[in-house]
Design a protein around this motif. Sequence first.
Motif, PDB file in Angstrom:
ATOM      1  N   SER A  96       0.693  -1.053  -0.242  1.00  0.00           N
ATOM      2  CA  SER A  96      -0.094   0.267   0.107  1.00  0.00           C
ATOM      3  C   SER A  96       0.985   1.391   0.053  1.00  0.00           C
ATOM      4  N   HIS A  97       1.978   0.633   0.814  1.00  0.00           N
ATOM      5  CA  HIS A  97       3.585   2.444   0.500  1.00  0.00           C
ATOM      6  C   HIS A  97       3.888   2.214   0.944  1.00  0.00           C
ATOM      7  N   VAL A  98       5.120   3.096   0.748  1.00  0.00           N
ATOM      8  CA  VAL A  98       7.043   3.330   0.976  1.00  0.00           C
ATOM      9  C   VAL A  98       7.007   3.464   2.561  1.00  0.00           C
ATOM     10  N   ILE A  99       8.766   3.465   2.583  1.00  0.00           N
ATOM     11  CA  ILE A  99       8.105   4.152   4.067  1.00  0.00           C
ATOM     12  C   ILE A  99       9.775   4.759   3.809  1.00  0.00           C
ATOM     13  N   CYS A 100      10.358   6.213   3.899  1.00  0.00           N
ATOM     14  CA  CYS A 100      11.465   7.164   3.562  1.00  0.00           C
ATOM     15  C   CYS A 100      11.777   6.838   4.600  1.00  0.00           C
ATOM     16  N   LEU A 224       3.054   3.600  11.622  1.00  0.00           N
ATOM     17  CA  LEU A 224       3.317   3.537   9.371  1.00  0.00           C
ATOM     18  C   LEU A 224       4.942   3.086   9.608  1.00  0.00           C
ATOM     19  N   ARG A 225       5.190   4.084   9.853  1.00  0.00           N
ATOM     20  CA  ARG A 225       6.311   4.811  10.047  1.00  0.00           C
ATOM     21  C   ARG A 225       7.570   3.736  11.205  1.00  0.00           C
ATOM     22  N   TRP A 226       7.281   3.206  11.899  1.00  0.00           N
ATOM     23  CA  TRP A 226       8.464   2.625  12.469  1.00  0.00           C
ATOM     24  C   TRP A 226       9.493   1.737  12.356  1.00  0.00           C
ATOM     25  N   GLN A 227       8.869   0.845  10.924  1.00  0.00           N
ATOM     26  CA  GLN A 227       9.058   0.191  10.375  1.00  0.00           C
ATOM     27  C   GLN A 227      10.240   0.353   9.871  1.00  0.00           C
ATOM     28  N   GLY A 228      10.661   2.128   9.942  1.00  0.00           N
ATOM     29  CA  GLY A 228      11.844   2.382   8.888  1.00  0.00           C
ATOM     30  C   GLY A 228      12.748   2.121   9.106  1.00  0.00           C
TER      31      GLY A 228
END
Length: 274
Positions: A96-100, A224-228
């Motif tokens: 669904s999305h990516v993390i930068c 959502l961001r913590w996986q980055g």
Amino acid sequence: MVDVPRELVQYVARLLYAERRARGTRRNTRALTCFYQALLVLVWFRKAEDVTLLGAGFGISRATAYRYRDEGVAVLAAQAQDLHTALRRVAADGWSHVICDGKLFDCDRLTETTTSVKGDTIDAWYSGKHRNFGANIQAVMRPDGLPIWTSPAMPGHLHDTSCARQLGITAALNWSASQLDLPAVADSGYESTGHGIKTPVKQPTDGGQLAPDNRAYNRLLRGLRWQGERGFAILIGRWRTLRHTTVSPRRIGDIVAAALHLTHFEYKYLPESC
């Protein structure tokens, strides 16, 4: 002994064999076979061994050990996909999305200087935010935290936004959001980089509280961001040589790209062409 799959050693050996054939290297003219050169490279990545001692362990000179290591890094880094290809694959896989995110990779102190925006002379590879010397590496991760792409090394004094813009990352992420329906989520350091990159809403400058909708939005982004952060932990936790390097910081990008390709092999994420 090194705790990597034998299949990985054989895979790297095949890449080195292809490189030797491309260079026209004659048979039996190298101090090490492709298999043992691949093993040397993997030991360096996995254990961050001193190259001089590593070469002595393999029965080769210090200069040859450095040359074999550098050749292995270059061969692995050359397998890396460009960012647009990596984004297309993530979209095709149904994510669904990516993390930068960006990270400062630690290196030795350097004498290289540059001019700041205020006109002062500063250390080019010193990060005031982290109070340390290093190279800024940008990365794009899948929602589960697996890195899919890493950038070339940028001087540590640069902000994440500056690095992302100079390397064309923000343009690529905005393109993927509009063309692939694949938006990116990032921290507040990437604010105002485009509608395709979702960043948290900052606190009001007058000290007031955020509206409930904005607080809910920020909480969702944090979820959502913590996986980055996990993406960088995967690389650094597995390949110890990334924790600190004594090579030129401009080459850190190739070392990280090489480590990323090794990670993709272990996670069975290599392109079909490999």
